[in-house]
Design an enzyme around this catalytic site. Structure first.
Site: not given
Length: 215
Positions: A21, A44, A47
């Site tokens: 990812s 993040r 994500h």
């Protein structure tokens, strides 16, 4: 009824899903203004949301990441505005350095005081938190009123947070609260606009705690 599809799932080992990812995010994000220490937080956030627009709307005080790492390593508390943030945070990394994750919004004294003052529990919870969490990280993902109250307390000299992660989601006061936060000379991580939320705040905080272990 039978449905035909050419879709074939990609087989990836569980431990490699996050790595894959992140590789995809790195390939797709394109040009961005973030520093080497800020980008892991942005990555993040993307994500957690699969939203590059949200990721590219992030704003950082120049000292934000350094201040967050210092607060965690110093064992300062993390204050969450709601239980959803508290539940999502990787507590092990916070507790490793002697810290803890606190949330005050459902405390009986907070609920009683909010009712007495005819105001929100989020506001009263910040008034309580600043007395007990000087130098800590304030992680606000749900309640713009909590962020606005924290900003007021800072301006009046009643609060001295180490870092504010202010990413509340919403239509009423959320964008405005972030605009006000970005004007402060206090370490902060925020974003522009309505997007945000508890999961996004958790992602940013977990990124900081990971950096605290790695740096």
């Amino acid at each position: 009824m039978d449905f035909k599809t050419d879709f074939k799932p990609v087989t990836v080992q569980p431990e490699m899903i996050e790595v894959k990812s992140f590789e995809m995010i790195d390939e797709e994000i394109g040009a961005h203004p973030y520093t080497e220490e800020q980008y892991p937080v942005v990555r993040r956030v993307i994500h957690a949301s699969a939203d590059f627009q949200l990721g590219k709307s992030m704003l950082f005080h120049p000292d934000a990441v350094t201040a967050g790492i210092k607060a965690i390593r110093s064992g300062r508390p993390v204050v969450a505005d709601v239980q959803m943030v508290q539940v999502g945070v990787s507590k092990q990394r916070i507790e490793k350095y002697g810290g803890s994750v606190k949330v005050y919004i459902s405390d009986p004294d907070v609920m009683t005081e909010a009712k007495r003052l005819n105001t929100t529990r989020a506001i009263v919870s910040m008034r309580k938190a600043v007395k007990e969490a000087e130098g800590g990280i304030f992680a606000i993902g749900n309640a713009p009123t909590a962020l606005l109250e924290l900003i007021r307390l800072i301006k009046e000299g009643e609060a001295k947070p180490g870092l504010i992660i202010g990413l509340p989601v919403g239509f009423v006061s959320a964008p405005e609260s972030k605009e006000e936060l970005a004007k402060l000379d206090v370490p902060f991580i925020t974003n522009v606009g309505r997007k945000g939320g508890s999961t996004i705040t958790v992602a940013a905080l977990n990124a900081i705690s990971l950096l605290a272990e790695q740096v």
